[in-house]
Design a protein around this motif. Structure first.
Motif, mmCIF file in Angstrom:
data_model
loop_
_atom_site.group_PDB
_atom_site.id
_atom_site.type_symbol
_atom_site.label_atom_id
_atom_site.label_comp_id
_atom_site.label_asym_id
_atom_site.label_seq_id
_atom_site.Cartn_x
_atom_site.Cartn_y
_atom_site.Cartn_z
ATOM 1 N N GLY A 47 39.231 15.033 -18.444
ATOM 2 C CA GLY A 47 38.283 15.393 -19.498
ATOM 3 C C GLY A 47 36.842 15.217 -19.074
ATOM 4 O O GLY A 47 35.963 15.046 -19.928
ATOM 5 N N LEU A 48 36.579 15.277 -17.761
ATOM 6 C CA LEU A 48 35.229 15.091 -17.244
ATOM 7 C C LEU A 48 34.650 16.416 -16.776
ATOM 8 O O LEU A 48 35.360 17.252 -16.206
ATOM 9 C CB LEU A 48 35.234 14.116 -16.053
ATOM 10 C CG LEU A 48 35.722 12.695 -16.310
ATOM 11 C CD1 LEU A 48 35.718 11.905 -15.002
ATOM 12 C CD2 LEU A 48 34.849 12.003 -17.352
ATOM 13 N N GLU A 49 33.362 16.600 -17.006
ATOM 14 C CA GLU A 49 32.675 17.748 -16.431
ATOM 15 C C GLU A 49 32.534 17.520 -14.929
ATOM 16 O O GLU A 49 32.271 16.408 -14.482
ATOM 17 C CB GLU A 49 31.298 17.910 -17.057
ATOM 18 C CG GLU A 49 30.541 19.130 -16.521
ATOM 19 C CD GLU A 49 29.164 19.277 -17.134
ATOM 20 O OE1 GLU A 49 28.445 20.214 -16.736
ATOM 21 O OE2 GLU A 49 28.795 18.441 -17.997
ATOM 22 N N CYS A 50 32.730 18.585 -14.152
ATOM 23 C CA CYS A 50 32.597 18.479 -12.700
ATOM 24 C C CYS A 50 31.239 19.049 -12.288
ATOM 25 O O CYS A 50 30.960 20.239 -12.484
ATOM 26 C CB CYS A 50 33.718 19.238 -12.006
ATOM 27 S SG CYS A 50 33.742 19.046 -10.218
ATOM 28 N N VAL A 51 30.387 18.194 -11.753
ATOM 29 C CA VAL A 51 29.062 18.598 -11.285
ATOM 30 C C VAL A 51 29.112 18.682 -9.761
ATOM 31 O O VAL A 51 29.338 17.677 -9.091
ATOM 32 C CB VAL A 51 27.980 17.594 -11.733
ATOM 33 C CG1 VAL A 51 26.619 17.997 -11.169
ATOM 34 C CG2 VAL A 51 27.940 17.506 -13.248
ATOM 35 N N THR A 52 28.924 19.887 -9.234
ATOM 36 C CA THR A 52 29.063 20.103 -7.796
ATOM 37 C C THR A 52 27.697 20.176 -7.130
ATOM 38 O O THR A 52 26.815 20.916 -7.569
ATOM 39 C CB THR A 52 29.831 21.410 -7.516
ATOM 40 O OG1 THR A 52 31.121 21.338 -8.125
ATOM 41 C CG2 THR A 52 29.994 21.628 -6.015
ATOM 42 N N LEU A 53 27.526 19.400 -6.067
ATOM 43 C CA LEU A 53 26.341 19.473 -5.221
ATOM 44 C C LEU A 53 26.783 19.921 -3.836
ATOM 45 O O LEU A 53 27.683 19.307 -3.238
ATOM 46 C CB LEU A 53 25.649 18.112 -5.125
ATOM 47 C CG LEU A 53 25.129 17.496 -6.422
ATOM 48 C CD1 LEU A 53 24.463 16.146 -6.126
ATOM 49 C CD2 LEU A 53 24.140 18.426 -7.111
ATOM 50 N N LEU A 54 26.197 20.993 -3.315
ATOM 51 C CA LEU A 54 26.525 21.494 -1.984
ATOM 52 C C LEU A 54 25.608 20.851 -0.956
ATOM 53 O O LEU A 54 24.385 21.048 -0.991
ATOM 54 C CB LEU A 54 26.398 23.018 -1.936
ATOM 55 C CG LEU A 54 27.508 23.808 -2.621
ATOM 56 C CD1 LEU A 54 27.169 25.298 -2.606
ATOM 57 C CD2 LEU A 54 28.842 23.574 -1.944
ATOM 58 N N GLY A 55 26.193 20.091 -0.054
ATOM 59 C CA GLY A 55 25.385 19.375 0.930
ATOM 60 C C GLY A 55 24.524 20.277 1.774
ATOM 61 O O GLY A 55 23.419 19.902 2.182
ATOM 62 N N THR A 56 25.004 21.496 2.061
ATOM 63 C CA THR A 56 24.249 22.416 2.911
ATOM 64 C C THR A 56 23.040 23.009 2.202
ATOM 65 O O THR A 56 22.193 23.624 2.848
ATOM 66 C CB THR A 56 25.158 23.554 3.384
ATOM 67 O OG1 THR A 56 25.818 24.142 2.253
ATOM 68 C CG2 THR A 56 26.201 23.039 4.367
#
Length: 353
Positions: A47-56
């Motif tokens: 039930g968590l929002e997924c926050v994606t950070l792209l390292g590149t």
């Protein structure tokens, strides 16, 4: 980083459920095997929002923020994408492909769950992912200080897991049925040259374009799509498989004697596909010990010798392909069967001549 023990996609969620909720995790795996989608699905299950950070695509200031004045003093204001009030899943994708300065900026976020004065809400999880240097993908050496801040899990592609998922997610029947017969074609090591290679993601893409065209697409168009998506050898075999579907010409018919091996020169790719499928069937169904063979196993071994003779008359190369050693030089078929082939096939060939 080399894998000592690997897990399949089906094993990963339970592992993350116990590990990622207490310590940050890093997923290693080849391109296209589903790391990102597995993390998103895991976050959704909690039930968590997924926050994606792209390292590149990050610079250090994208993490630590920029300075602001508060009551005459400066402090760093973390970016809005990170500074949240509710718990969430922070997914650091391509972490080991980021610049060293960016990797350093992740240290406190990964270990202390903090950026400046901002602390991740209780219940948040941190998961990183990246490819290995051996995958010919963009990857930088990970500093020992960062390696030591993470629990490392190595993911491998699993045909059984992917086919179970495919059956529930509308993957094209041709792709599903082909990989049921050739599960070893789901994934291949990324080549050192710039060319397509097989992976779960690649087969998913091929499925999408097949759905877009419909089943009546021309053979040349099918070849263009297959060779532009998966590895060349797998694309050729898939194209031949589709021919068997369209012409109701399959290995089962050959095994039962209802259809002969294809002989025409223009059907040579079909012959290679059937020979490879025949080999895969023998590897799967012939028992290692003849004394423990079921009746069906013995019948298959007997029938296989006749089929090998018929196949050798058309293409000795295809017949040799069936009984060839595996990629490591070890026999792929049971020793008892290979002994019988060496003993009986010359006699059967002489009887037919």
């Amino acid at each position: 980083m080399q894998a000592t023990i690997t897990v399949t996609p089906a094993q990963l969620p339970e592992l993350l459920l116990h590990v990622a909720v207490v310590r940050p995790v890093f997923l290693w795996g080849a391109p296209g095997i589903g790391k990102s989608s597995l993390v998103r699905d895991f976050a959704a299950s909690l039930g968590l929002e997924c926050v994606t950070l792209l390292g590149t695509q990050l610079a250090p200031e994208d993490l630590i923020g920029v300075p602001e004045l508060v009551d005459g003093r400066s402090r760093f204001a973390p970016p809005e994408s990170i500074a949240r009030d509710e718990p969430y899943c922070l997914f650091l994708d391509e972490l080991n492909a980021s610049a060293p300065e960016v990797q350093k900026a992740f240290y406190s976020l990964i270990l202390d769950r903090r950026i400046g004065t901002y602390e991740l809400p209780e219940g948040s999880v941190v998961i990183g992912a990246g490819n290995r240097a051996t995958d010919n993908a963009l990857a930088r050496p990970m500093a020992s200080a960062l390696v030591n801040r993470l629990i490392h899990i190595h993911l491998r592609a699993s045909a059984d897991d992917w086919l179970t998922w495919a059956a529930k997610n509308g993957i094209h029947p041709w792709v599903v049925d082909y990989l049921v017969q050739r599960p070893d074609h789901l994934w291949s090591p990324p080549p050192k040259t710039e060319e397509p290679f097989s992976s779960p993601r690649a087969w998913h893409m091929l499925s999408d374009v097949l759905h877009s065209y419909g089943d009546d697409l021309a053979d040349e168009t099918l070849a263009t799509l297959a060779f532009g998506t998966v590895g060349a050898a797998h694309a050729s075999a898939f194209r031949a498989y589709v021919k068997t579907v369209r012409h109701a010409y399959d290995l089962e018919a050959v095994l039962k004697g209802e259809a002969p091996w294809p002989r025409r020169p223009e059907e040579r790719d079909l012959l290679y596909f059937l020979a490879e499928a025949f080999r895969a069937r023998l590897v799967k169904e012939l028992p290692a010990d003849r004394r423990r063979a079921s009746r069906s196993g013995r019948d298959l071994g007997f029938r296989a010798k006749t089929l090998l003779v018929e196949l050798a008359e058309i293409s000795l190369e295809c017949a040799q392909l069936v009984i060839a050693n595996d990629a490591h030089g070890a026999p792929a078929l049971p020793a008892w069967f290979l002994v019988e082939v060496g003993r009986d096939v010359p006699r059967l060939m002489a009887a037919r001549s």
